[in-house]
Scaffold this motif. Structure first.
Motif, PDB file in Angstrom:
ATOM      1  N   LEU A 179     -75.790 -14.032 -18.983  1.00  0.00           N
ATOM      2  CA  LEU A 179     -76.587 -13.260 -18.435  1.00  0.00           C
ATOM      3  C   LEU A 179     -77.008 -11.399 -18.419  1.00  0.00           C
ATOM      4  CD1 LEU A 179     -75.407 -14.198 -14.609  1.00  0.00           C
ATOM      5  CD2 LEU A 179     -77.762 -14.349 -16.038  1.00  0.00           C
ATOM      6  N   SER A 180     -76.133 -10.678 -18.816  1.00  0.00           N
ATOM      7  CA  SER A 180     -76.385  -9.912 -19.659  1.00  0.00           C
ATOM      8  C   SER A 180     -76.819  -9.559 -20.664  1.00  0.00           C
ATOM      9  CB  SER A 180     -74.822  -8.694 -19.777  1.00  0.00           C
ATOM     10  OG  SER A 180     -73.317  -8.506 -18.990  1.00  0.00           O
ATOM     11  N   MET A 181     -76.909 -10.326 -21.497  1.00  0.00           N
ATOM     12  CA  MET A 181     -77.345 -10.196 -22.478  1.00  0.00           C
ATOM     13  C   MET A 181     -79.075 -10.511 -22.223  1.00  0.00           C
ATOM     14  SD  MET A 181     -78.107 -14.174 -25.174  1.00  0.00           S
ATOM     15  CE  MET A 181     -79.268 -14.948 -24.254  1.00  0.00           C
ATOM     16  N   LEU A 182     -79.407 -11.728 -20.992  1.00  0.00           N
ATOM     17  CA  LEU A 182     -80.632 -11.398 -20.691  1.00  0.00           C
ATOM     18  C   LEU A 182     -81.270 -10.013 -20.071  1.00  0.00           C
ATOM     19  CD1 LEU A 182     -83.572 -13.292 -20.678  1.00  0.00           C
ATOM     20  CD2 LEU A 182     -82.295 -13.675 -18.403  1.00  0.00           C
TER      21      LEU A 182
ATOM     22  N   ALA B 187     -82.316 -14.563 -29.617  1.00  0.00           N
ATOM     23  CA  ALA B 187     -82.814 -14.696 -28.112  1.00  0.00           C
ATOM     24  C   ALA B 187     -84.203 -14.020 -28.173  1.00  0.00           C
ATOM     25  CB  ALA B 187     -82.659 -13.993 -26.954  1.00  0.00           C
ATOM     26  N   ILE B 188     -85.413 -14.586 -27.715  1.00  0.00           N
ATOM     27  CA  ILE B 188     -86.830 -15.057 -27.758  1.00  0.00           C
ATOM     28  C   ILE B 188     -87.484 -14.784 -26.800  1.00  0.00           C
ATOM     29  CG2 ILE B 188     -89.319 -14.831 -29.025  1.00  0.00           C
ATOM     30  CD1 ILE B 188     -87.428 -16.548 -31.125  1.00  0.00           C
ATOM     31  N   ILE B 189     -88.385 -13.452 -26.616  1.00  0.00           N
ATOM     32  CA  ILE B 189     -88.940 -13.437 -25.115  1.00  0.00           C
ATOM     33  C   ILE B 189     -89.831 -13.055 -25.368  1.00  0.00           C
ATOM     34  CG2 ILE B 189     -87.303 -13.315 -23.124  1.00  0.00           C
ATOM     35  CD1 ILE B 189     -88.469 -10.369 -23.228  1.00  0.00           C
ATOM     36  N   VAL B 190     -91.320 -14.254 -23.969  1.00  0.00           N
ATOM     37  CA  VAL B 190     -92.344 -13.547 -24.497  1.00  0.00           C
ATOM     38  C   VAL B 190     -93.154 -13.370 -23.570  1.00  0.00           C
ATOM     39  CG1 VAL B 190     -94.596 -15.116 -25.598  1.00  0.00           C
ATOM     40  CG2 VAL B 190     -92.832 -15.682 -26.178  1.00  0.00           C
ATOM     41  N   THR B 191     -93.636 -12.641 -23.233  1.00  0.00           N
ATOM     42  CA  THR B 191     -94.545 -11.764 -22.345  1.00  0.00           C
ATOM     43  C   THR B 191     -96.198 -11.900 -22.155  1.00  0.00           C
ATOM     44  OG1 THR B 191     -95.570  -9.340 -23.041  1.00  0.00           O
ATOM     45  CG2 THR B 191     -93.045 -10.023 -22.227  1.00  0.00           C
TER      46      THR B 191
END
Length: 357
Positions: free
Chosen positions: A217-220, A150-154
């Protein structure tokens, strides 16, 4: 309350003790006081200061050293910060210019490195709080039948990733649908708002595509918590050992572990206090050893300075060293460093947001 002359004598004692590390006697003060007074007068005033608890006698020496009360009075009423020299100012700017920074954490980490190098004490740095940071992108990369990244960008330009295990029978189409929902519904929200929605309305949206959405959802939520957590950077940790009784192994063990635990650092820096009356302004404060909860830190002092990056939030830099640190020089140095740090961070934010003018 002490007289003006007694205040001058106390100031001189503190400064001389910081410089020499030796108890100060009345004769030594004759040449450093701003006004001429007799040795007898100095002795009388020193006796009054000792009786009031501002100075104390140690061992068999006839001299006196500042007490914790004396240091506190000096810091609150007598200290005059010394501005850094042009040479040091240029050195700070140069050290910030040497590496090419690709993310905020690298700039903050460099500030701790610079401060520790210039002082030979232990420096701590904390980046701007993430309450205004927004989620700008979310992706999932399949690694195997049971693993995804899982990859997020801020909005701060940082990219975070974590690897998670998923059920083998979870269709990729369902995952892709959830990714689209996240980018449609959550991108553009602050991280705190994203965290809130993951516990309120978002589970219902995801449940339309996943039969068991809790794990996803827990992962996120987990990765959002990790991104939002304070990121401490410590440099010069071993410098602390110069001021501790090395014969006591438990002391060494505690000091070594102090900086490996974010909870302990949060407490040390006073970031665990939710008192609305607590000063959160941009000032520089000093906490003396006897004011710490931990007895092992009684011979140390902590200089803490907040810095502001405008709408991007506030951060913090701190310096932990012996009680007899040269406070005037160090506070001037920290004031200069935090100004340059804030400038570098502001320039970075401005650049990643497309405003480099």
């Amino acid at each position: 309350m002490i007289t003006d002359r007694q205040a001058q004598i106390l100031k001189a004692i503190v400064q001389e003790y910081i410089e020499t590390g030796q108890p100060i006697g009345s004769k030594a003060l004759l040449d450093v006081l701003p006004t001429h007074v007799s040795s007898a007068t100095i002795r009388n005033d020193m006796a009054s200061l000792e009786k009031a608890g501002f100075i104390e006698k140690i061992h068999l020496s006839s001299g006196r050293v500042p007490s914790a009360k004396g240091y506190r009075y000096y810091l609150d009423n007598l200290l005059e910060p010394i501005n850094v020299s042009e040479q040091i100012s240029e050195l700070i700017q140069s050290d910030f210019s040497k590496p090419r920074f690709n993310k905020i954490d690298e700039i903050v980490e460099q500030s701790a490195r610079i401060l520790s190098t210039l002082t030979s004490y232990t420096a701590i740095a904390l980046g701007p709080e993430s309450k205004n940071t927004k989620l700008t992108g979310f992706r999932i990369v399949p690694l195997s039948q049971q693993q995804i990244m899982a990859i997020i960008v801020t909005s701060s330009g940082d990219v975070y990733n974590q690897i998670y295990k998923i059920p083998t029978d979870l269709p990729s189409e369902q995952l892709e649908s959830v990714v689209r929902i996240i980018n449609d519904q959550l991108v553009g929200e602050t991280l705190s708002e994203v965290s809130k929605r993951l516990k309120t309305d978002f589970p219902y949206l995801v449940s339309q595509y996943l039969q068991t959405p809790d794990g996803f959802l827990s992962m996120l939520d987990d990765i959002i918590d990790n991104v939002s957590a304070d990121h401490f950077f410590v440099d010069g940790k071993s410098n602390l050992f110069n001021y501790v009784d090395v014969r006591n192994s438990s002391n060494l063990k505690y000091l070594y572990s102090l900086f490996d635990n974010d909870r302990d650092l949060t407490k040390l820096l006073g970031l665990d206090q939710d008192d609305p009356d607590l000063d959160r302004g941009p000032g520089i404060s000093v906490q003396l050893g006897d004011e710490f909860d931990q007895q092992i830190l009684k011979n140390y002092s902590l200089i803490t300075a907040r810095y502001s990056v405008g709408d991007y939030g506030q951060g913090l830099i701190a310096l932990l060293g012996p009680t007899n640190m040269p406070y005037s020089q160090l506070i001037g140095l920290i004031a200069s460093l935090r100004k340059e740090l804030a400038k570098r961070l502001f320039d970075y934010f401005r650049e990643i947001n497309g405003n480099s003018s």
